[in-house]
Design a protein around this motif. Structure first.
Motif, short mmCIF file in Angstrom:
data_model
loop_
_atom_site.label_atom_id
_atom_site.label_comp_id
_atom_site.label_asym_id
_atom_site.label_seq_id
_atom_site.Cartn_x
_atom_site.Cartn_y
_atom_site.Cartn_z
N UNK A 77 -40.11 -2.33 11.89
CA UNK A 77 -38.88 -1.92 12.57
C UNK A 77 -38.79 -2.61 13.94
N UNK A 78 -37.57 -2.84 14.41
CA UNK A 78 -37.36 -3.45 15.71
C UNK A 78 -37.46 -2.38 16.78
N UNK A 79 -38.41 -2.54 17.68
CA UNK A 79 -38.63 -1.54 18.72
C UNK A 79 -37.80 -1.82 19.97
N UNK A 80 -37.70 -3.10 20.34
CA UNK A 80 -37.12 -3.48 21.62
C UNK A 80 -35.60 -3.43 21.60
N UNK A 81 -35.05 -2.21 21.66
CA UNK A 81 -33.60 -2.02 21.75
C UNK A 81 -33.32 -0.97 22.83
N UNK A 82 -32.11 -1.02 23.37
CA UNK A 82 -31.74 -0.02 24.38
C UNK A 82 -31.67 1.38 23.79
N UNK A 83 -31.30 1.45 22.52
CA UNK A 83 -31.25 2.75 21.86
C UNK A 83 -32.64 3.38 21.82
N UNK A 84 -33.63 2.62 21.39
CA UNK A 84 -35.00 3.15 21.32
C UNK A 84 -35.55 3.47 22.70
N UNK A 85 -35.23 2.63 23.68
CA UNK A 85 -35.70 2.89 25.04
C UNK A 85 -35.09 4.19 25.58
N UNK A 86 -33.82 4.42 25.27
CA UNK A 86 -33.15 5.63 25.73
C UNK A 86 -33.71 6.87 25.05
N UNK A 87 -34.02 6.77 23.77
CA UNK A 87 -34.63 7.89 23.04
C UNK A 87 -35.98 8.25 23.67
N UNK A 88 -36.79 7.24 23.97
CA UNK A 88 -38.10 7.50 24.58
C UNK A 88 -37.95 8.09 25.97
N UNK A 89 -36.97 7.62 26.75
CA UNK A 89 -36.70 8.19 28.07
C UNK A 89 -36.31 9.66 27.95
N UNK A 90 -35.51 9.97 26.93
CA UNK A 90 -35.12 11.36 26.69
C UNK A 90 -36.35 12.21 26.37
N UNK A 91 -37.33 11.60 25.70
CA UNK A 91 -38.58 12.30 25.42
C UNK A 91 -39.31 12.68 26.70
N UNK A 92 -39.31 11.78 27.69
CA UNK A 92 -39.93 12.08 28.98
C UNK A 92 -39.16 13.19 29.68
N UNK A 93 -37.83 13.06 29.69
CA UNK A 93 -36.98 14.06 30.36
C UNK A 93 -37.13 15.43 29.72
N UNK A 94 -37.25 15.45 28.40
CA UNK A 94 -37.39 16.73 27.70
C UNK A 94 -38.72 17.40 28.02
N UNK A 95 -39.78 16.63 28.04
CA UNK A 95 -41.10 17.18 28.38
C UNK A 95 -41.06 17.79 29.78
N UNK A 96 -40.45 17.07 30.74
CA UNK A 96 -40.35 17.56 32.11
C UNK A 96 -39.51 18.83 32.19
N UNK A 97 -38.41 18.88 31.43
CA UNK A 97 -37.53 20.06 31.43
C UNK A 97 -38.25 21.27 30.85
N UNK A 98 -39.00 21.05 29.78
CA UNK A 98 -39.73 22.16 29.15
C UNK A 98 -40.85 22.69 30.04
N UNK A 99 -41.53 21.79 30.75
CA UNK A 99 -42.56 22.22 31.71
C UNK A 99 -41.92 23.12 32.77
N UNK A 100 -40.75 22.70 33.26
CA UNK A 100 -40.05 23.48 34.28
C UNK A 100 -39.61 24.84 33.72
N UNK A 101 -39.11 24.86 32.49
CA UNK A 101 -38.72 26.12 31.86
C UNK A 101 -39.89 27.09 31.77
N UNK A 102 -41.01 26.60 31.27
CA UNK A 102 -42.19 27.45 31.10
C UNK A 102 -42.72 27.96 32.43
N UNK A 103 -42.74 27.08 33.42
CA UNK A 103 -43.31 27.45 34.72
C UNK A 103 -42.44 28.46 35.47
N UNK A 104 -41.13 28.43 35.22
CA UNK A 104 -40.23 29.30 35.98
C UNK A 104 -39.73 30.51 35.21
N UNK A 105 -39.76 30.45 33.86
CA UNK A 105 -39.26 31.57 33.07
C UNK A 105 -40.28 32.10 32.06
#
Length: 207
Positions: A1-29
């Motif tokens: 599969x072709x990895x080097x695309x903006x779509x794949x890069x954006x999906x991986x970035x969303x993975x980072x953002x989601x992990x950070x959001x979930x850490x914040x949710x758990x820590x505060x609620x």
């Protein structure tokens, strides 16, 4: 599969953002979005996948991360300083980890054990999450500076919450590694912001 695309890069970035959001949710609620939690924890265990989306199970599993990124990058929402700090720390630690081959091998061995556990008990079983949390604590957390999580002490003092937070930070590091594998870099994030926002909008239509 072709990895080097903006779509794949954006999906991986969303993975980072989601992990950070979930850490914040758990820590505060003390709780976290269950669908997003399973997708992020599950991404650690997906070593061999047919596509970048498959790492997270499906786009629907990344909805939280995609929405967080779109809101913040489009200016619809005041950015969460805590989430932004967690995400930046995750990327920084991954940069250090990628140069530490012995630590990477240790993590891979631990993940293989967690994979076997998940097949028997399920991705979100407490034993699996505790194992992944221990992997993070004994490897990535030893790199400097460690991620300092802020929240309510009543939640942060609970072992199950702490294990989930550590496992999610490991998931964030996994997404950061994936982002780089897909051709992501800091300069692309800065100079192709409009392209990333357009990709986010398109991906959210497909959720």
């Amino acid at each position: 599969m072709q990895l080097n695309t903006y779509t794949n890069q954006t999906i991986a970035l969303a993975g980072i953002a989601q992990a950070a959001a979930l850490v914040d949710q758990l820590a505060t609620t003390g709780t976290a979005d269950p669908i997003a939690l399973e997708a992020s924890i599950g991404s650690i265990l997906k070593i061999d996948s047919d596509s970048v989306v498959d790492v997270y199970g499906s786009l629907s599993g990344l909805k939280l991360g995609l929405e967080q990124m779109q809101a913040q990058m489009s200016g619809y929402k005041i950015p969460s300083h805590q989430q932004a700090r967690y995400a930046a720390s995750i990327v920084y630690l991954e940069n250090q980890l990628s140069r530490n081959k012995e630590m990477l091998k240790t993590i891979q061995t631990g993940i293989a054990r967690a994979q076997a556990q998940s097949e028997q008990f399920g991705v979100l079983h407490e034993n699996v999450i505790a194992n992944l949390g221990d992997i993070y604590f004994n490897t990535v957390r030893t790199l400097a500076p460690p991620v300092m999580v802020n929240g309510e002490q009543e939640y942060l003092s609970r072992t199950d919450t702490t294990n989930k937070i550590r496992a999610l930070l490991l998931a964030g590091v996994r997404s950061s590694l994936l982002w780089k594998q897909c051709g992501g870099s800091r300069w692309k994030f800065l100079f192709y912001r409009k392209k990333i926002v357009a990709e986010l909008q398109d991906l959210l239509k497909r959720v």
